[in-house]
Write a protein that holds these residues in place. Structure first.
Motif, mmCIF file in Angstrom:
data_model
loop_
_atom_site.group_PDB
_atom_site.id
_atom_site.type_symbol
_atom_site.label_atom_id
_atom_site.label_comp_id
_atom_site.label_asym_id
_atom_site.label_seq_id
_atom_site.Cartn_x
_atom_site.Cartn_y
_atom_site.Cartn_z
ATOM 1 N N ASN A 59 -10.129 -11.652 -30.366
ATOM 2 C CA ASN A 59 -11.028 -10.586 -30.811
ATOM 3 C C ASN A 59 -10.628 -10.087 -32.203
ATOM 4 N N ILE A 60 -9.345 -10.178 -32.558
ATOM 5 C CA ILE A 60 -8.900 -9.764 -33.889
ATOM 6 C C ILE A 60 -9.433 -10.737 -34.940
ATOM 7 N N ALA A 61 -9.293 -12.033 -34.683
ATOM 8 C CA ALA A 61 -9.805 -13.039 -35.630
ATOM 9 C C ALA A 61 -11.319 -12.936 -35.752
ATOM 10 N N GLU A 62 -11.969 -12.656 -34.653
ATOM 11 C CA GLU A 62 -13.432 -12.571 -34.647
ATOM 12 C C GLU A 62 -13.926 -11.484 -35.595
ATOM 13 N N THR A 63 -13.217 -10.371 -35.658
ATOM 14 C CA THR A 63 -13.668 -9.262 -36.494
ATOM 15 C C THR A 63 -13.134 -9.326 -37.917
ATOM 16 N N LYS A 80 -6.521 -7.287 -24.788
ATOM 17 C CA LYS A 80 -5.230 -6.827 -24.297
ATOM 18 C C LYS A 80 -5.087 -5.359 -24.661
ATOM 19 N N LEU A 81 -4.671 -4.582 -23.691
ATOM 20 C CA LEU A 81 -4.473 -3.159 -23.914
ATOM 21 C C LEU A 81 -3.031 -2.791 -23.589
ATOM 22 N N ILE A 88 9.333 1.698 -15.932
ATOM 23 C CA ILE A 88 10.314 1.226 -16.903
ATOM 24 C C ILE A 88 10.349 2.093 -18.156
ATOM 25 N N GLY A 89 9.441 3.049 -18.238
ATOM 26 C CA GLY A 89 9.410 3.972 -19.358
ATOM 27 C C GLY A 89 9.010 3.347 -20.690
ATOM 28 N N MET A 90 8.180 2.291 -20.612
ATOM 29 C CA MET A 90 7.770 1.585 -21.830
ATOM 30 C C MET A 90 6.296 1.213 -21.766
ATOM 31 N N ASP A 91 5.740 0.955 -22.959
ATOM 32 C CA ASP A 91 4.395 0.376 -23.040
ATOM 33 C C ASP A 91 4.500 -1.125 -22.787
ATOM 34 N N ALA A 92 3.483 -1.684 -22.147
ATOM 35 C CA ALA A 92 3.434 -3.123 -21.899
ATOM 36 C C ALA A 92 2.012 -3.611 -22.044
#
Length: 93
Positions: A59-63, A80-81, A88-92
């Protein structure tokens, strides 16, 4: 598509289905584009061709890319979000 693995799988599936159609379907180049792809392979999407092209991209390349002569864009709607995981106290992803 969301990433390299999804793009490569999609390219493979499209190519396999085109082979099954045989001579009943006009020729088509199936080309992936994602950040880890070598630049010489990425450049193939910009080369002129008499054969139809199917470019499978994130989606990044598309835009962020502009390709002349595009007739259709099919967006899978997947992305992907980053999500916070409190265990675990983290973003994933």
């Amino acid at each position: 598509m969301t990433g390299q693995e999804d793009i490569e799988t999609t390219c493979l599936l499209i190519s396999e289905r085109l082979e099954k159609l045989g001579e009943n379907c006009p020729r088509m180049l199936v080309l992936p584009i994602y950040s880890q792809l070598p630049s010489d392979v990425q450049a193939k999407i910009f080369e002129k061709s008499e054969i139809r092209k199917c470019v499978v991209a994130t989606n990044i390349a598309e835009t962020s890319l502009t390709l002349d002569g595009v007739r259709y864009v099919v967006d899978s709607g997947f992305c992907k979000l980053k999500v916070y995981n409190p265990k675990i106290g983290m973003d994933a992803l």
